[in-house]
Design an enzyme around this catalytic site. Structure first.
Site, PDB file in Angstrom:
ATOM      1  N   LEU A 344      46.444   9.805  -8.094  1.00  0.00           N
ATOM      2  CA  LEU A 344      47.109  11.101  -8.223  1.00  0.00           C
ATOM      3  C   LEU A 344      47.031  11.882  -6.922  1.00  0.00           C
ATOM      4  O   LEU A 344      47.907  12.656  -6.600  1.00  0.00           O
ATOM      5  CB  LEU A 344      46.461  11.923  -9.336  1.00  0.00           C
ATOM      6  N   GLY A 345      45.948  11.694  -6.189  1.00  0.00           N
ATOM      7  CA  GLY A 345      45.804  12.435  -4.949  1.00  0.00           C
ATOM      8  C   GLY A 345      44.476  12.129  -4.296  1.00  0.00           C
ATOM      9  O   GLY A 345      43.632  11.442  -4.855  1.00  0.00           O
ATOM     10  N   GLY A 347      41.319  14.005  -2.158  1.00  0.00           N
ATOM     11  CA  GLY A 347      40.734  15.272  -1.750  1.00  0.00           C
ATOM     12  C   GLY A 347      39.779  15.060  -0.603  1.00  0.00           C
ATOM     13  O   GLY A 347      39.702  13.976  -0.030  1.00  0.00           O
ATOM     14  N   GLY A 348      39.036  16.106  -0.292  1.00  0.00           N
ATOM     15  CA  GLY A 348      38.128  16.059   0.825  1.00  0.00           C
ATOM     16  C   GLY A 348      37.060  14.993   0.697  1.00  0.00           C
ATOM     17  O   GLY A 348      36.673  14.383   1.675  1.00  0.00           O
ATOM     18  N   PHE A 349      36.613  14.763  -0.514  1.00  0.00           N
ATOM     19  CA  PHE A 349      35.506  13.817  -0.627  1.00  0.00           C
ATOM     20  C   PHE A 349      35.727  12.796  -1.741  1.00  0.00           C
ATOM     21  O   PHE A 349      34.782  12.249  -2.279  1.00  0.00           O
ATOM     22  CB  PHE A 349      34.190  14.552  -0.830  1.00  0.00           C
ATOM     23  N   GLY A 350      36.952  12.525  -2.070  1.00  0.00           N
ATOM     24  CA  GLY A 350      37.172  11.509  -3.081  1.00  0.00           C
ATOM     25  C   GLY A 350      38.636  11.370  -3.435  1.00  0.00           C
ATOM     26  O   GLY A 350      39.475  12.126  -2.968  1.00  0.00           O
ATOM     27  N   VAL A 352      41.521  10.829  -6.602  1.00  0.00           N
ATOM     28  CA  VAL A 352      41.717  11.104  -8.024  1.00  0.00           C
ATOM     29  C   VAL A 352      42.720  10.114  -8.600  1.00  0.00           C
ATOM     30  O   VAL A 352      43.786   9.901  -8.021  1.00  0.00           O
ATOM     31  CB  VAL A 352      42.208  12.543  -8.245  1.00  0.00           C
ATOM     32  N   LYS A 365      38.006  11.397 -10.914  1.00  0.00           N
ATOM     33  CA  LYS A 365      37.755  11.580  -9.486  1.00  0.00           C
ATOM     34  C   LYS A 365      36.649  10.625  -9.054  1.00  0.00           C
ATOM     35  O   LYS A 365      35.569  10.610  -9.617  1.00  0.00           O
ATOM     36  CB  LYS A 365      37.344  13.013  -9.189  1.00  0.00           C
ATOM     37  N   ASP A 467      37.071  27.302  -2.138  1.00  0.00           N
ATOM     38  CA  ASP A 467      38.238  26.562  -1.650  1.00  0.00           C
ATOM     39  C   ASP A 467      39.457  26.852  -2.507  1.00  0.00           C
ATOM     40  O   ASP A 467      40.134  25.959  -2.982  1.00  0.00           O
ATOM     41  CB  ASP A 467      37.939  25.064  -1.605  1.00  0.00           C
TER      42      ASP A 467
END
Ligand SMILES: *[C@@H]1O[C@H](CO)[C@@H](O)[C@H](O)[C@H]1NC(C)=O
Ligand SMILES: *[C@@H]1O[C@H](CO)[C@@H](O)[C@H](O)[C@H]1NC(C)=O
Ligand SMILES: *[C@@H]1O[C@H](CO)[C@@H](O)[C@H](O)[C@H]1NC(C)=O
Ligand SMILES: *[C@@H]1O[C@H](CO)[C@@H](O)[C@H](O)[C@H]1NC(C)=O
Ligand SMILES: *[C@@H]1O[C@H](CO)[C@@H](O)[C@H](O)[C@H]1NC(C)=O
Ligand SMILES: *[C@@H]1O[C@H](CO)[C@@H](O)[C@H](O)[C@H]1NC(C)=O
Length: 661
Positions: A344-345, A347-350, A352, A365, A467
């Protein structure tokens, strides 16, 4: 080693040897489709590749020149085609079925595709064009070629080649020993449709072709059946596969599935050798296996099981309303083993992924293992979210920590994140999503404000989100805003007011000027980011570059403030709404957005005030028409008013005011 153990070994070795002696009389492989682009079972020549679930024997159409290519593709291991049994040759038999797909790219179609049996697994040099990847100008017609092919020709390559759309049998040459037009069998190779082919060899080589799947009636009568003694032309062991070529005439030459069966004949002498090899291998494996077992037992008793984050579970269990703990296996199943298709996407640290757990859609995630902050973020997220419950927060369903994998399971948000809806990507030229209408925009802002007010003032411990940005706002099926991604959140004790700040984090464009000096996240930095978000949602613009202290020239805050100073703030509204909105609400939200983005952190309203303004219980704060300069240290409110008053009245220095108090 005890005597009984040795006896046991011998018994086991005998059992293994017996298994090895039992003749394995078939060689078989099957590819229902070609999924793995780096399939280790397939040998690809330079111009061939696996793509879109098929083997592309010559390159496909994506941006590359298709002319003058040849390619070959083989199964990784060779097939025993015949053997020499006491001076007498004994042939093997084989069957193979495959599905071809040929799409002409020029009106006349490319050259053709062939099933090949070859003495070696390489592609002859300069075998493109009329040579079909089977031979080249030097080897054509010579025994050096060591190749037998069944060609599927889509155009006459040379004057004697007969009609196009034919099948032929080629021996060490592209000039077929026999060929047969396919049209009378209801087959046209060049339609871009799947063509099923079955080739059988038992001294006769028979070819069956059908365009209607393998059950078609033409699969019963061979198109070609020719007696051929393969051992006259080919070595004992051959590679099986496909070749194809293009010239100035081009086509896509694909193989979509492939199955192969043959009787596997092995030399008797070789068989004896194999028995010995197998016995030795079995013994070695057994000894090392037992040795390893003892080593492992000893090691296990000496060491505690390695655990990178031993206390993680205790900490999570200790928190109230603990979310469900999942097994890694369950989550792997749910996400197709973290298949890229379900991503799905990132992020900064993982990353999803979308998953399906007990027939319910979820978002999983996967905290990246090499993220240094991974563990801390994970802990923060689980302990923070599990104690938070609000209709405008993304709900955490469960978590998993196993084999050093850290995973979080959230409810799935079918409408994705807010950024997709509010920014018009001009580079793409198209707007994927319909722009949100005014009511939805207002409700999104209201929802985020409620969530943030809850985090700041409504829960047991004060939580800074740290954030806030459009991509962290998710939209549920009814387009309600849900604040997500608490990876950067930290819980802070409410009473400990003087220390309500933590280390810097966040996204450029959403950070207020003071963070570049203090490097701290505070309640006010969250409010600032919220203000930027309000302006974005109302104006349909990206936040712009604010990554340098006092350099706001390209930022949305600067832009809106400029319009405000010219008395034209209403023109900031997203033009995609076509003016279909409430002017009063529009002005109120823009002013509120600016107030939240006040350069002086003490002038920013609290989330409580923000919420009151949004629901109409309070008037929007007064915002100066000129954007105030950023001064540091920021004046606390009590001093500030005096100074401002004095500056209006006279040009005295602040010194008198301070002493005057
Ligand atoms: C392909 O080969 C033909 C014949 O050798 C030649 O005329 C043509 O220029 C070649 N085209 C390209 C693109 O290499
Ligand atoms: C044909 O292929 C063989 C083997 O790959 C190579 O040695 C030979 O040079 C090639 N001939 C031409 C004309 O390229
Ligand atoms: C085969 O199909 C192609 C593409 O549809 C067409 O151009 C061609 O004429 C057909 N060939 C025969 C022999 O029908
Ligand atoms: C091969 O084909 C010929 C004629 O088509 C037939 O007479 C013969 O029996 C076939 N041989 C085998 C082994 O099927
Ligand atoms: C096939 O060819 C080989 C070598 O030329 C020969 O020894 C063998 O007898 C032939 N087999 C048949 C069935 O003709
Ligand atoms: C090939 O297929 C035919 C017909 O289905 C069958 O009789 C024969 O045993 C098969 N041969 C091999 C080697 O599988």
């Amino acid at each position: 080693m005890s005597f009984t153990l040795v006896v046991k070994y011998q018994i086991l070795a005998v059992i293994f040897a017996t298994i090895a002696l039992t003749p394995v009389d078939s060689f078989h492989f099957k590819f229902p489709s070609f999924q793995d682009e780096n399939d280790p079972d397939i040998i690809l020549s330079n111009n061939s590749r696996i793509f879109l679930d098929a083997i592309q024997v010559t390159p496909d159409a994506r941006g590359v020149v298709l002319t003058n290519f040849s390619g070959r593709v083989f199964y990784k291991s060779s097939v025993q085609l015949w053997r020499n049994k006491k001076g007498k040759l004994e042939p093997a038999t084989f069957n193979t079925t495959f599905v071809l797909n040929i799409s002409p790219q020029t009106p006349t179609g490319g050259e053709g595709l062939a099933f090949v049996l070859s003495g070696d697994d390489t592609l002859p040099e300069n075998s493109e064009g009329e040579w079909l990847g089977i031979v080249n100008a030097t080897t054509n017609g010579t025994s050096e070629a060591r190749v037998v092919a069944v060609e599927f020709d889509t155009r006459p390559s040379y004057p004697e080649d007969g009609v196009d759309n034919h099948v032929g049998v080629d021996v060490n040459s592209v000039y077929s020993i026999i060929q047969e037009p396919l049209i009378r069998y209801g087959v046209n190779l060049s339609t871009g449709m799947d063509v099923t082919v079955r080739i059988q060899y038992n001294q006769n080589l028979s070819v069956f072709v059908s365009m209607n799947g393998s059950t078609g009636e033409y699969m019963k009568t061979p198109v070609i059946s020719v007696p051929i003694n393969l051992s006259e032309y080919l070595p004992e062991k051959v590679f099986v596969g496909f070749s194809a070529s293009t010239s100035i005439h081009t086509q896509l030459n694909c193989v979509k599935s492939w199955e192969f069966n043959s009787t596997d004949i092995v030399d008797e002498e070789n068989q004896l050798l194999w028995v010995w090899i197998t016995i030795s291998a079995a013994v070695v494996i057994l000894i090392s296996g037992v040795g390893f077992f003892f080593y492992w037992r000893r090691k296990r008793s000496m060491e505690k099981p390695e655990d990178a984050y031993p206390r993680i579970e205790d900490q999570i269990k200790g928190s109230s309303m603990a979310p469900r703990k999942f097994r890694l296996k369950e989550l792997k199943n749910a996400t197709g083993n973290f298949n890229r298709k379900f991503k799905l996407g990132k992020g900064g640290f993982g990353t999803v992924y979308k998953g399906l757990l007990e027939n319910k859609e979820v978002a999983v995630k996967r905290v990246s293992k090499n993220s240094r902050q991974g563990k801390q973020e994970f802990l923060a997220e689980v302990t923070t979210i599990s104690s938070l419950h609000h209709k405008n927060l993304v709900k955490l369903i469960g978590w998993c920590y196993e084999s050093r994998e850290l995973l979080l399971v959230y409810e799935f948000m079918p409408n994705g994140s807010l950024d997709k809806y509010i920014f018009c990507d001009e580079k793409l030229g198209t707007v994927e999503q319909l722009p949100l209408n005014w009511e939805t925009r207002c409700s999104v802002i209201h929802g985020v404000a409620q969530a943030l007010d809850y985090l700041h003032n409504g829960c047991e411990k004060r939580v800074l989100h740290r954030d806030i940005k459009a991509s962290n706002i998710m939209l549920d099926s009814e387009f309600n805003a849900r604040l997500g991604d608490f990876g950067l959140a930290r819980t802070i004790q409410k009473r400990d007011e003087t220390h309500h700040s933590t280390n810097i984090a966040g996204t450029p464009g959403y950070m207020p000027p003071e963070t570049f000096l203090t490097g701290r996240a505070t309640v006010e930095t969250d409010v600032f980011a919220f203000g930027v978000l309000v302006l974005e949602v109302v104006c349909g613009r990206k936040p712009g570059n604010q990554n340098e202290e006092n350099n706001y020239n390209s930022s949305i805050v600067y832009w809106v403030w400029k319009l405000h100073s010219r008395g034209r703030i209403l023109s900031a509204a997203d033009p995609r709404m076509n003016g279909d909105l409430e002017q009063k609400e529009l002005e109120c939200l823009l002013i509120l957005g600016l107030a939240c983005c006040h350069p002086n952190l003490h002038k920013r309203p609290s989330m409580k005030t923000v919420l009151q303004v949004i629901v109409g219980e309070a008037a929007p704060p007064v915002v100066p028409t000129e954007r105030p300069a950023f001064v540091w240290p920021a004046m606390p409110p009590s001093f500030k008013e005096d100074i401002e008053n004095s500056l209006i009245g006279s040009q005295l220095t602040p010194f008198t005011e301070i002493t005057g108090r």
